[in-house]
Motif scaffolding. Sequence first.
Motif, PDB file in Angstrom:
ATOM      1  N   LEU A 117       0.838  -1.202   0.000  1.00  0.00           N
ATOM      2  CA  LEU A 117       0.000   0.000   0.000  1.00  0.00           C
ATOM      3  C   LEU A 117       0.865   1.241   0.000  1.00  0.00           C
ATOM      4  O   LEU A 117       0.548   2.246  -0.625  1.00  0.00           O
ATOM      5  CB  LEU A 117      -0.852   0.046   1.278  1.00  0.00           C
ATOM      6  CG  LEU A 117      -1.896  -1.029   1.455  1.00  0.00           C
ATOM      7  CD1 LEU A 117      -2.582  -0.860   2.803  1.00  0.00           C
ATOM      8  CD2 LEU A 117      -2.916  -0.915   0.341  1.00  0.00           C
ATOM      9  N   CYS A 162       1.064   6.754  -0.736  1.00  0.00           N
ATOM     10  CA  CYS A 162       0.430   7.461   0.368  1.00  0.00           C
ATOM     11  C   CYS A 162       1.425   7.889   1.431  1.00  0.00           C
ATOM     12  O   CYS A 162       1.139   8.799   2.193  1.00  0.00           O
ATOM     13  CB  CYS A 162      -0.765   6.711   0.944  1.00  0.00           C
ATOM     14  SG  CYS A 162      -0.471   5.013   1.278  1.00  0.00           S
ATOM     15  N   GLU A 218      -2.514  12.813  -5.250  1.00  0.00           N
ATOM     16  CA  GLU A 218      -2.601  11.739  -6.248  1.00  0.00           C
ATOM     17  C   GLU A 218      -3.407  12.180  -7.479  1.00  0.00           C
ATOM     18  O   GLU A 218      -4.556  12.625  -7.356  1.00  0.00           O
ATOM     19  CB  GLU A 218      -3.283  10.528  -5.596  1.00  0.00           C
ATOM     20  CG  GLU A 218      -3.313   9.311  -6.481  1.00  0.00           C
ATOM     21  CD  GLU A 218      -3.824   8.080  -5.731  1.00  0.00           C
ATOM     22  OE1 GLU A 218      -4.565   8.229  -4.747  1.00  0.00           O
ATOM     23  OE2 GLU A 218      -3.470   6.961  -6.154  1.00  0.00           O
ATOM     24  N   TYR A 234      -3.814   1.439 -10.292  1.00  0.00           N
ATOM     25  CA  TYR A 234      -4.907   0.559  -9.851  1.00  0.00           C
ATOM     26  C   TYR A 234      -5.947   0.435 -10.965  1.00  0.00           C
ATOM     27  O   TYR A 234      -7.076   0.922 -10.824  1.00  0.00           O
ATOM     28  CB  TYR A 234      -5.565   1.127  -8.591  1.00  0.00           C
ATOM     29  CG  TYR A 234      -4.578   1.393  -7.477  1.00  0.00           C
ATOM     30  CD1 TYR A 234      -4.145   0.358  -6.651  1.00  0.00           C
ATOM     31  CD2 TYR A 234      -4.068   2.674  -7.255  1.00  0.00           C
ATOM     32  CE1 TYR A 234      -3.232   0.595  -5.632  1.00  0.00           C
ATOM     33  CE2 TYR A 234      -3.155   2.913  -6.240  1.00  0.00           C
ATOM     34  CZ  TYR A 234      -2.740   1.870  -5.437  1.00  0.00           C
ATOM     35  OH  TYR A 234      -1.833   2.110  -4.427  1.00  0.00           O
ATOM     36  N   TRP A 251      -9.650  -0.474 -10.132  1.00  0.00           N
ATOM     37  CA  TRP A 251     -10.490   0.231  -9.153  1.00  0.00           C
ATOM     38  C   TRP A 251     -11.686   0.961  -9.762  1.00  0.00           C
ATOM     39  O   TRP A 251     -12.719   1.077  -9.136  1.00  0.00           O
ATOM     40  CB  TRP A 251      -9.654   1.265  -8.383  1.00  0.00           C
ATOM     41  CG  TRP A 251      -8.833   0.684  -7.280  1.00  0.00           C
ATOM     42  CD1 TRP A 251      -8.665  -0.632  -6.963  1.00  0.00           C
ATOM     43  CD2 TRP A 251      -8.070   1.431  -6.317  1.00  0.00           C
ATOM     44  NE1 TRP A 251      -7.839  -0.756  -5.872  1.00  0.00           N
ATOM     45  CE2 TRP A 251      -7.454   0.497  -5.454  1.00  0.00           C
ATOM     46  CE3 TRP A 251      -7.833   2.796  -6.109  1.00  0.00           C
ATOM     47  CZ2 TRP A 251      -6.640   0.876  -4.389  1.00  0.00           C
ATOM     48  CZ3 TRP A 251      -7.016   3.175  -5.058  1.00  0.00           C
ATOM     49  CH2 TRP A 251      -6.433   2.223  -4.197  1.00  0.00           C
ATOM     50  N   HIS A 255      -0.964   9.502   6.682  1.00  0.00           N
ATOM     51  CA  HIS A 255      -1.998   8.583   6.227  1.00  0.00           C
ATOM     52  C   HIS A 255      -2.066   7.362   7.137  1.00  0.00           C
ATOM     53  O   HIS A 255      -1.058   6.688   7.333  1.00  0.00           O
ATOM     54  CB  HIS A 255      -1.627   8.165   4.792  1.00  0.00           C
ATOM     55  CG  HIS A 255      -2.738   7.511   4.045  1.00  0.00           C
ATOM     56  ND1 HIS A 255      -3.783   8.216   3.489  1.00  0.00           N
ATOM     57  CD2 HIS A 255      -2.965   6.210   3.751  1.00  0.00           C
ATOM     58  CE1 HIS A 255      -4.594   7.384   2.874  1.00  0.00           C
ATOM     59  NE2 HIS A 255      -4.123   6.161   3.022  1.00  0.00           N
TER      60      HIS A 255
HETATM   61  C1  GCU Z   1      -2.719   4.292  -2.295  1.00  0.00           C
HETATM   62  C2  GCU Z   1      -3.642   4.961  -3.302  1.00  0.00           C
HETATM   63  C3  GCU Z   1      -4.768   5.765  -2.624  1.00  0.00           C
HETATM   64  C4  GCU Z   1      -5.469   4.913  -1.613  1.00  0.00           C
HETATM   65  C5  GCU Z   1      -4.456   4.337  -0.654  1.00  0.00           C
HETATM   66  C6  GCU Z   1      -5.025   3.376   0.377  1.00  0.00           C
HETATM   67  O1  GCU Z   1      -1.960   5.259  -1.651  1.00  0.00           O
HETATM   68  O2  GCU Z   1      -2.852   5.774  -4.102  1.00  0.00           O
HETATM   69  O3  GCU Z   1      -5.692   6.230  -3.583  1.00  0.00           O
HETATM   70  O4  GCU Z   1      -6.480   5.660  -0.969  1.00  0.00           O
HETATM   71  O5  GCU Z   1      -3.484   3.579  -1.363  1.00  0.00           O
HETATM   72  O6  GCU Z   1      -6.001   2.715   0.131  1.00  0.00           O
HETATM   73  O7  GCU Z   1      -4.389   3.312   1.444  1.00  0.00           O
END
Ligand code: GCU
Length: 428
Positions: free
Chosen positions: A12, A17, A296, A305, A308, A393
């Motif tokens: 991830l 993030c 992003e 992704y 998605w 995050h």
């Molecule tokens: C990645 C992605 C984000 C998402 C995140 C997550 O960073 O780029 O769009 O929200 O993963 O799910 O932790």
Amino acid sequence: MARRIFAVLAALALPGCVEATIAWTNLKPDGPVAAPALSYQGVEDWEANGAPQARAQLQRHVYGFMPDRASSRVIGKITLNEDAFGGAGLVEEYRIGATMTYGGREVETVSRDGADGFFMDVVSPKGEGPFPVILMETFCPRWSTIPDRGVAGAPEKPEKRGGFSLGTYIFGRYICTPPIEEILSAGYAVATIFPSEFIPDEKEEGLRALARLTEGYSDNETRLGAIGAWGWAYSRMIDILETDPRFDKSAMIAWGHSRYAKAALVAAAFDARIDGVIAHQSGTGGASLNAGKKGESIKGITGNYPHWFARSYAQDDLSGFDQHMLLALIAPRPILLGNARRDVWSDPNGAFRAARGADPVYALYGSRGLDQPRLKPYDPAADIAFWIRPGTHGVVKEDWPAFLDFLNAHFAPKVETNGGRDISAGRK
Ligand code: GCU
């Protein structure tokens, strides 16, 4: 198990993030206002004209089209522990079967091992209820979300919970496991699924599963993506829970972090049975506007992704709609948008501008909507409550108290009856 979870968390982190954590979010709204403006004559005008149009545009340009019909059934249900979490809760396991129908073709969901359906674990407080329910989807397999010895995946020797790991160091101590004891003692039940069990969060496998489920749908550009399908899965949990008098049908709250926060918002926008949403750090394709995008990019998210969203999202045709419409479709139900100052990847400012853009629709319903001029201070009783904390995050120790404040302001269980809800408390 710990290694597997770490691998998921590390994966991830890679795409970004944690990449954009040196910058700080401005606490003053900054960037273009949401367009188009949602000005309607009244609730009737919005519901007859604005809402159907918003739903159609978001499906066509972002998430792909939802099924024509859906069905759910209980394949099996067992009690895993009658006396869990220090005697505070009951843990039950459901096996849910669900179908999607497109163009008359009904397809059953199957898990990665080929069995019909998927698991849902439910933890409820002791007593009769009816309990408000926090519906959760997470990155983490079953036991890591509900660490009870009865839940599949539990280690032979009980591991110490809340210990240090790199995953929790980066993404916070609650990234996998919510504070279940606190949630139970506040009077809420938790129902959780691991969506990757049946709509895998992987490019090839995810796209294959989605193509199979949407077999009766012919347009590849606007075929449903995983975010929409995970959103649809929140509704399948409700199909089952709303028939059980122990649960409060008028207090079903979809909770999600990051990619599942995007899915939780979609769920509420497309299913009126969802009574509230906690969307923490939903970012691009969630609450953050496409206009004036920081963090992003759409090119980045659709490239990293591809499973998605609908393919059409990658085409840069972003005129005529934006993500404030997603929030407006939830009006007048309460939303909490969770953010962190250094999580510029998720663009808190873009989420604030989207909340502002949705506010006129909340006003049509006579609801408070967003009631703050800047990203702070947090007012959990507002109908669009905006929470921003320091840090990055993840789901950290300050987050759940903020989530519970929001829940208690809008959905407080009645303590004296050990369940039920005092609707006069936070609701207008
Ligand atoms: C990645 C992605 C984000 C998402 C995140 C997550 O960073 O780029 O769009 O929200 O993963 O799910 O932790």
